[in-house]
Motif scaffolding. Structure first.
Motif, mmCIF file in Angstrom:
data_model
loop_
_atom_site.group_PDB
_atom_site.id
_atom_site.type_symbol
_atom_site.label_atom_id
_atom_site.label_comp_id
_atom_site.label_asym_id
_atom_site.label_seq_id
_atom_site.Cartn_x
_atom_site.Cartn_y
_atom_site.Cartn_z
ATOM 1 N N THR A 128 -5.558 -23.584 33.558
ATOM 2 C CA THR A 128 -4.543 -22.583 33.195
ATOM 3 C C THR A 128 -5.026 -21.407 32.355
ATOM 4 O OG1 THR A 128 -3.873 -23.729 31.170
ATOM 5 C CG2 THR A 128 -2.757 -24.393 33.213
ATOM 6 N N SER A 129 -6.088 -21.568 31.585
ATOM 7 C CA SER A 129 -6.448 -20.459 30.692
ATOM 8 C C SER A 129 -7.059 -19.306 31.476
ATOM 9 C CB SER A 129 -7.439 -20.917 29.624
ATOM 10 O OG SER A 129 -7.975 -19.769 28.972
ATOM 11 N N THR A 130 -6.503 -18.123 31.278
ATOM 12 C CA THR A 130 -7.033 -16.942 31.961
ATOM 13 C C THR A 130 -8.209 -16.339 31.192
ATOM 14 O OG1 THR A 130 -5.435 -15.540 30.835
ATOM 15 C CG2 THR A 130 -4.814 -16.348 33.009
ATOM 16 N N LEU A 131 -8.435 -16.788 29.962
ATOM 17 C CA LEU A 131 -9.573 -16.281 29.193
ATOM 18 C C LEU A 131 -10.791 -17.189 29.337
ATOM 19 C CD1 LEU A 131 -7.675 -15.234 25.926
ATOM 20 C CD2 LEU A 131 -8.271 -13.806 27.892
ATOM 21 N N HIS A 167 -11.463 -22.814 20.402
ATOM 22 C CA HIS A 167 -10.048 -23.017 20.028
ATOM 23 C C HIS A 167 -9.157 -21.907 20.586
ATOM 24 C CE1 HIS A 167 -10.580 -26.638 17.673
ATOM 25 N NE2 HIS A 167 -11.735 -26.118 17.301
ATOM 26 N N ALA A 168 -9.732 -20.713 20.785
ATOM 27 C CA ALA A 168 -8.963 -19.630 21.410
ATOM 28 C C ALA A 168 -8.608 -20.000 22.846
ATOM 29 C CB ALA A 168 -9.760 -18.324 21.367
ATOM 30 N N THR A 169 -9.552 -20.611 23.578
ATOM 31 C CA THR A 169 -9.218 -20.987 24.959
ATOM 32 C C THR A 169 -8.218 -22.143 24.968
ATOM 33 O OG1 THR A 169 -11.084 -22.510 25.276
ATOM 34 C CG2 THR A 169 -11.462 -20.200 25.842
ATOM 35 N N LEU A 171 -5.760 -22.374 22.760
ATOM 36 C CA LEU A 171 -4.492 -21.686 22.504
ATOM 37 C C LEU A 171 -4.029 -20.942 23.746
ATOM 38 C CD1 LEU A 171 -2.237 -20.434 20.844
ATOM 39 C CD2 LEU A 171 -3.924 -19.106 19.603
ATOM 40 N N ASP A 172 -4.977 -20.484 24.547
ATOM 41 C CA ASP A 172 -4.642 -19.753 25.780
ATOM 42 C C ASP A 172 -4.299 -20.700 26.934
ATOM 43 O OD1 ASP A 172 -4.458 -17.210 27.202
ATOM 44 O OD2 ASP A 172 -6.209 -17.892 28.325
ATOM 45 N N THR A 173 -4.431 -21.985 26.692
ATOM 46 C CA THR A 173 -4.060 -22.998 27.688
ATOM 47 C C THR A 173 -2.533 -23.046 27.763
ATOM 48 O OG1 THR A 173 -6.066 -24.225 27.176
ATOM 49 C CG2 THR A 173 -4.273 -25.490 28.174
ATOM 50 N N TYR A 174 -2.014 -23.427 28.930
ATOM 51 C CA TYR A 174 -0.557 -23.502 29.045
ATOM 52 C C TYR A 174 -0.147 -24.880 29.527
ATOM 53 C CZ TYR A 174 4.236 -22.353 30.215
ATOM 54 O OH TYR A 174 5.597 -22.332 30.264
ATOM 55 N N PRO A 175 0.673 -25.617 28.739
ATOM 56 C CA PRO A 175 1.114 -25.256 27.385
ATOM 57 C C PRO A 175 -0.045 -25.242 26.390
ATOM 58 C CG PRO A 175 1.799 -27.501 27.937
ATOM 59 C CD PRO A 175 1.212 -26.925 29.174
ATOM 60 N N PRO A 176 0.099 -24.472 25.313
ATOM 61 C CA PRO A 176 -1.018 -24.280 24.384
ATOM 62 C C PRO A 176 -1.423 -25.572 23.673
ATOM 63 C CG PRO A 176 1.004 -23.424 23.444
ATOM 64 C CD PRO A 176 1.312 -23.764 24.863
ATOM 65 N N ARG A 207 2.987 -17.337 27.618
ATOM 66 C CA ARG A 207 1.549 -17.278 27.891
ATOM 67 C C ARG A 207 0.931 -16.021 27.304
ATOM 68 N NH1 ARG A 207 -0.387 -19.674 33.540
ATOM 69 N NH2 ARG A 207 -2.282 -19.382 32.327
ATOM 70 N N ALA A 219 -4.821 -15.874 20.938
ATOM 71 C CA ALA A 219 -6.155 -16.422 21.248
ATOM 72 C C ALA A 219 -7.226 -15.366 20.998
ATOM 73 C CB ALA A 219 -6.212 -16.916 22.690
ATOM 74 N N LEU A 257 -7.826 -15.145 17.352
ATOM 75 C CA LEU A 257 -8.654 -16.257 16.868
ATOM 76 C C LEU A 257 -10.104 -16.047 17.275
ATOM 77 C CD1 LEU A 257 -9.299 -19.072 15.833
ATOM 78 C CD2 LEU A 257 -7.982 -20.035 17.715
#
Lengths: 390, 390
Positions: A221-224, A264-266, A268-273, B258, B265, B268
């Motif tokens: 899910t993470s776009t980053l 940790h940024a990725t 947080l960018d996960t969905y759900p975070p 998101r 993110a 961070l």
């Protein structure tokens, strides 16, 4: 043929804490990672798993006892390790018919950690490294640590790094069978022996998302995340290896902090975070920033795994500047073995200090250390019974 | 020529809360963003700035009074707005010599917010939108809101979106002079009038990094940020516009959550890291997740600006399911205007509820609303003195 004889081998294996994080699998069953990672192996005086591998025709089934509690060994990860090690043993037995036929005997494994398992320290790395190394010794396999790292990786990804001491990389590899996804030593502990680690154990109300589930969701899910795996980590692996080679703590520390934040940024960018750090973790970051500011350079570097505990790397020469400053705040908690006078700069601000004081339940002071060590103290006695370590 | 006459025009302007976040400037002096953004304008019944622009040869200098306190108008941002508006007025005066010569007269601006400024709500957007609109009215400029948005943007980036009601996009543009970096209406409030917003005001111990400083550091240091600006946001802008067109709350909510997470993110991932959310913010996320889980679909969507306050969007039809559930936990805090019976699903878990109860100081219940409104209530009297709004 083996007549109920008890065969035994014992090893201790260390914990490692990554400075470039493993997060994301490109193949979940083989534990193949989306990016390479790099860690420091911590001293076994403070954190280690002690494991005895034994086998005997008198045992009825494969079993594993950890800190006195029977563990499930039917899971795919443990089974993969057993299968690969038995296959290597079977090849040896095939080549040399005089060898005792151990490959088919039930295994009894007994493990003990010298640290509180409830502390949320990554114990699976030490656990699988010890398991693989002890069975390899039991089977008298000629495998070197890099070969064993392929097996340990299938138990727990980061376990492959615990087969080495010092500074260790896990190359992600590109082969679909995982044959080139192995760990290797970047530098031995003796190359840069002054590396210290202060662990702040933060009492978490409840365990967050498991890392296996978490990293799969991040990949999906993470776009980053793709940028991290494709570009950010490869550049950092090169820079970090060079920093270790040159014993350049400022670069080592900067990359360590940035890579922890990136991981940790990725999350947080996960969905759900996914959140692993909490307000106590952030207070640890602020304290490290204050210490570095007072020093006018990077003398301490924080990193966080999949939980709120802070691991703070620093060099022995900065012991009083770093550990001393934290002892000033956290002197009352368990784990300090010595009085460290604080030097250098101002005190950490009151609010940060109060948050740390409220949230840190113990500290562990340790440093870089060696890889697995074969030991003669067995946790299975000559009759095949589990015993407690002295 | 103008003989000490007091010229006045007054307007109110709304707050807007982005669902696709503005973070990062490609040109700091012109406030040109690295990515487009999209927001919902909130009702002025609950949150608005009321501004009177006046000018007179009897005034000695440009001045701005906000909630009774004199503000510095010498900063580049305010000066840019004054300069651009005066230049447009001067052009009019040049074309029609019969117009009074207002462009060169000192401006006296008086503003009042109908919400607590200490609450950490993005008041600069409403403030600059009101300032630009009031002066534009004072000068009787023929400019439409999109033209004015170029000016307001130079005061505060997100202010350009507060010149419209309803659902508003700010196109990042590509021209180096900023001429195509403008706001426009995606849909009026009447297109989807049932959109509600519940704001949880979280008491922060101290203000975090300012957004101007923060976003510059992110652009300079975050290795994940480029992917957000180049790929992630453009795709979301299209999807979000379509969701609004179709009144598809599930898509609207999913992208909102998101994108908030993606923005935080990159904060961070900034070095040193920037944290705006705290444990209370995370409890708000968990509560929204629990509400959505109970509903079996997305009925509530959280978003966080550069601070710990949560803004929770939902539709009127979910009022009791969303606001009711929060009132159950936060019934004791200021800001509830009605009793909302909670319906739907289980209570939020105790720990999450306790964290919210401890950390939320007030709530604001509002909804989508209209753009700036010209009003006859002036905050400067006929003699040119500041007065307090009734």
């Amino acid at each position: 043929m083996t007549d109920g004889k008890i065969y035994r081998a014992s090893t201790t294996a260390p914990v490692n804490i990554a400075v470039i994080k493993y997060w994301g699998k490109r193949d979940p069953s083989l534990n193949l990672p989306t990016n390479s990672s790099l860690s420091v192996t911590l001293s076994q005086s403070d954190l280690r798993t002690h494991t005895t591998a034994s086998c005997s025709s008198s045992f009825s089934t494969d079993s594993l006892l950890l800190n006195g509690s029977p563990q499930d060994v039917s899971g795919g990860r443990t089974q993969a390790c057993f299968r690969e090690l038995r296959s290597l043993r079977a090849t040896l037995e095939h080549q040399d018919q005089s060898l005792p036929k151990l490959a088919l005997l039930p295994l009894k494994l007994v493990s003990e950690n010298n640290f509180p398992t409830a502390a949320g320290l990554a114990s699976s790395a030490a656990g699988f490294a010890a398991l693989v190394r002890a069975i390899s010794d039991l089977y008298e396999l000629p495998a070197n640590p890099t070969e064993l790292s392929k097996i340990a990786r299938q138990g727990s990804g980061s376990a492959c790094r615990s087969l080495f001491g010092g500074y260790v990389a896990w190359e992600k590899g590109t082969a679909s069978d995982g044959s080139d996804s192995v760990a290797y030593e970047v530098a031995p502990a003796s190359h840069w022996p002054s590396m210290r680690a202060l662990i702040l154990v933060v009492s978490a109300a409840k365990k967050g998302v498991s890392s296996t589930t978490g990293m799969q969701t991040t990949v999906k899910t993470s776009t980053l995340f793709p940028a991290r795996a494709a570009d950010v980590v490869p550049a950092r692996m090169r820079e970090m290896s060079y920093a270790i080679e040159k014993r350049d703590f400022e670069t080592f520390g900067r990359i360590t902090m940035r890579d922890s934040n990136s991981f940790h940024a990725t999350c947080l960018d996960t969905y759900p975070p996914i959140f692993y750090m909490n307000d106590v973790s952030r207070a640890a970051i602020r304290a490290v920033e204050a210490i570095n500011e007072a020093a006018g350079k990077i003398v301490a570097a924080y990193t966080f795994d999949a939980g709120p505990n802070a691991v703070i790397y620093y060099l022995q020469e900065s012991h009083s500047v770093v550990a001393g400053r934290f002892q000033e705040i956290l002197g009352g908690v368990e784990g300090w073995r010595e009085d460290v006078p604080a030097t250098g700069g101002e005190k950490v601000d009151e609010r940060t200090a109060a948050t740390l004081k409220e949230g840190v339940s113990r500290v562990i002071l340790t440093g870089v250390g060696e890889g697995p060590i074969r030991v003669q103290e067995h946790l299975v006695d000559e009759k095949g019974e589990a015993v407690t370590s002295s």
